[in-house]
Design a protein around this motif. Structure first.
Motif, PDB file in Angstrom:
ATOM      1  N   PHE A 103       0.872  -1.089  -0.071  1.00 44.39           N
ATOM      2  CA  PHE A 103      -0.078  -0.013  -0.004  1.00 44.39           C
ATOM      3  C   PHE A 103       0.912   1.309   0.125  1.00 44.39           C
ATOM      4  N   VAL A 104       0.559   2.215  -0.693  1.00 41.65           N
ATOM      5  CA  VAL A 104       1.410   3.556  -0.804  1.00 41.65           C
ATOM      6  C   VAL A 104       0.108   4.546  -0.882  1.00 41.65           C
ATOM      7  N   CYS A 105       0.329   5.624  -0.073  1.00 46.06           N
ATOM      8  CA  CYS A 105      -0.576   6.922  -0.219  1.00 46.06           C
ATOM      9  C   CYS A 105       0.588   7.932  -0.791  1.00 46.06           C
ATOM     10  N   ASN A 106      -0.269   8.233  -1.909  1.00 46.42           N
ATOM     11  CA  ASN A 106       0.535   9.284  -2.722  1.00 46.42           C
ATOM     12  C   ASN A 106       0.406  10.788  -2.405  1.00 46.42           C
ATOM     13  N   ALA A 107       1.394  11.335  -1.696  1.00 42.85           N
ATOM     14  CA  ALA A 107       1.299  12.642  -1.364  1.00 42.85           C
ATOM     15  C   ALA A 107       2.280  13.493  -2.034  1.00 42.85           C
ATOM     16  N   GLY A 108       2.545  13.062  -3.499  1.00 40.02           N
ATOM     17  CA  GLY A 108       3.729  13.890  -4.097  1.00 40.02           C
ATOM     18  C   GLY A 108       3.017  14.807  -4.917  1.00 40.02           C
ATOM     19  N   GLU A 109       2.167  15.587  -4.620  1.00 43.79           N
ATOM     20  CA  GLU A 109       1.602  16.743  -5.182  1.00 43.79           C
ATOM     21  C   GLU A 109       2.429  17.956  -5.446  1.00 43.79           C
ATOM     22  N   HIS A 110       2.285  18.197  -6.827  1.00 43.19           N
ATOM     23  CA  HIS A 110       3.389  19.060  -7.358  1.00 43.19           C
ATOM     24  C   HIS A 110       2.858  19.782  -8.666  1.00 43.19           C
ATOM     25  N   GLU A 111       1.567  19.792  -8.787  1.00 43.71           N
ATOM     26  CA  GLU A 111       0.992  20.558 -10.089  1.00 43.71           C
ATOM     27  C   GLU A 111       0.672  21.784  -9.771  1.00 43.71           C
TER      28      GLU A 111
END
Length: 430
Positions: free
Chosen positions: A80-88
């Motif tokens: 499981f991975v939470c994607n908090a790589g917000e960069h837009e």
């Protein structure tokens, strides 16, 4: 508290955001306790399907279906991975949630990892989010002291850990396959497809559940209050609320939680307080610069995945950018074209060369050196590169330019005719 009239995810809790007491007082970790006490994984998935929750990270894929795919995959080693790589550009809702409600995210992650029987669980955080990452670590420590995470969870004889992973910090690293590559020590480059989805071939080549921050923050409330509560607002196919990152030429930029299906006009006027300086709206990016913009005569469009797709644009992660009539659309398009150029990982030749050439041609036109041949080349190039990359970056760059030229062709023609930007004073001849 009514979901229809009160902010749900952005409520103010007592103390610092990592302190657990305030979250517990509003029912925090109750859904997690139900899962630990024996709520079956299939029942969790069924409740999410009943709620109709769709991913809040861009594509709007049904969350329950995605969880089901991982849970019941023929390969039994899951991650499981939470994607908090917000960069837009224009998107900052996940950052806000990380900063203010880390415990709600942690609870959502614990439920997700436990439900799909993940061997390991991670929260991938943009490296620029330093304060948010520290808040998250402090919240994890508090949850651990309460026995909610770590060894022998709540005395039930099983272990579960959440690891915070410092992300690469680039736009393309937010694409889920690029994110998984970087987590394994490789360059953050999207994978060639097929296989298409991490649910089949994810972290370490195993089925992996990937959800973004906002999606996971919805999980505890749905399980605690029920699917019927969640579906009180929103549309039939897109129930619930959405966190909108509202920016650009508005009086009150910020993060606003509104029901799915709210109109662009309502978002700008009720939440944003209207346009700065009383100016008129020229264009709006409903879901960020990777989707087609809409014009002032389309402000009554509903903000949900299906309505915007039908209108030829998209909701994405709801990074809504408002542009007023004092703005040069060629200059605005050039700004975002340069962003896509700088964020291309360079893996795909069409993307590497296409984003560079699009930005070069846009700069030439904006600087007053463009010709009709350059305009023709610009649109021809957009047609060549759309849909050719391993991810959607180059497609977004092409859609941006096509949308701008189609909607504001007269401004481009004025740049060619005047040999300068019409929004800047003409040079004084001496």
């Amino acid at each position: 508290m009514s979901i229809a009239t009160e902010p749900r995810l952005v409520q103010k809790l007592e103390g610092s955001p990592w302190e657990i007491e305030g979250y517990l007082k509003v029912g925090g970790y109750e859904a997690w306790k139900r899962c630990v006490d024996g709520m079956k994984a299939d029942d969790v998935v069924a409740e999410l399907k009943k709620a109709g929750l769709r991913g809040r990270g861009g594509a709007g894929f049904p969350t329950g279906v995605k969880w089901d795919k991982v849970l019941n995959h023929r390969i039994k080693e899951h991650y499981f991975v939470c994607n908090a790589g917000e960069h837009e550009p224009g998107t900052f809702k996940d950052r806000f949630l990380l900063k203010t409600l880390p415990h709600q995210l942690i609870e959502g992650c614990l439920i997700a990892a436990h439900t799909v029987q993940a061997k390991a669980a991670f929260i991938y955080v943009n490296h620029e989010y330093e304060e948010e990452r520290e808040n998250l670590k402090k919240a994890l420590a508090e949850a651990r002291t309460r026995g909610l995470v770590g060894k022998n969870v709540l005395g039930k004889g099983f272990d579960i850990e959440l690891q915070v992973f410092e992300g690469h910090g680039s736009y393309v690293a937010g694409e889920e396959t690029a994110m998984l590559e970087s987590m394994q020590g490789r360059p953050a480059m999207p994978r060639q497809k097929p296989p298409f989805y991490p649910t089949d071939f994810g972290l370490y080549g195993k089925p992996t559940l990937v959800n973004n921050v906002e999606t996971l923050c919805n999980i505890p409330r749905i399980l605690y209050k029920g699917a019927a509560w969640f579906t009180q607002v929103g549309t039939e196919k897109c129930p619930g609320t959405m966190m909108f990152s509202l920016s650009g030429s508005v009086n009150r930029p910020g993060v606003y939680e509104m029901p799915m299906g709210v109109t662009i006009r309502e978002l700008i006027e009720k939440c944003g307080g209207g346009v700065k300086g009383g100016r008129q709206i020229k264009a709006v990016f409903p879901g960020g610069p990777a989707f087609s913009m809409v014009t002032a005569d389309q402000l009554d469009l509903q903000m949900d995945f299906d309505s915007l797709k039908k209108a030829g644009t998209g909701l994405g992660s709801a990074g809504t950018i408002v542009i007023d009539d004092a703005t040069c659309m060629v200059a605005a398009t050039l700004k975002y074209s340069n962003f896509f150029k700088g964020e291309s990982c360079g893996q795909c030749p069409p993307c590497r060369m296409g984003t560079n050439n699009l930005a070069t041609l846009m700069a030439k036109i904006e600087e007053g050196q463009g010709t009709q041949k350059d305009m023709d080349s610009l649109l021809q190039l957009c047609g060549f590169v759309k849909g050719t990359g391993y991810c959607t970056l180059v497609t977004g760059a092409a859609v941006l330019v096509q949308s701008s030229v189609k909607l504001f062709q007269k401004e481009y023609e004025e740049h060619l005719r005047l040999q300068r930007c019409p929004f800047t004073p003409a040079a004084v001849e001496v």
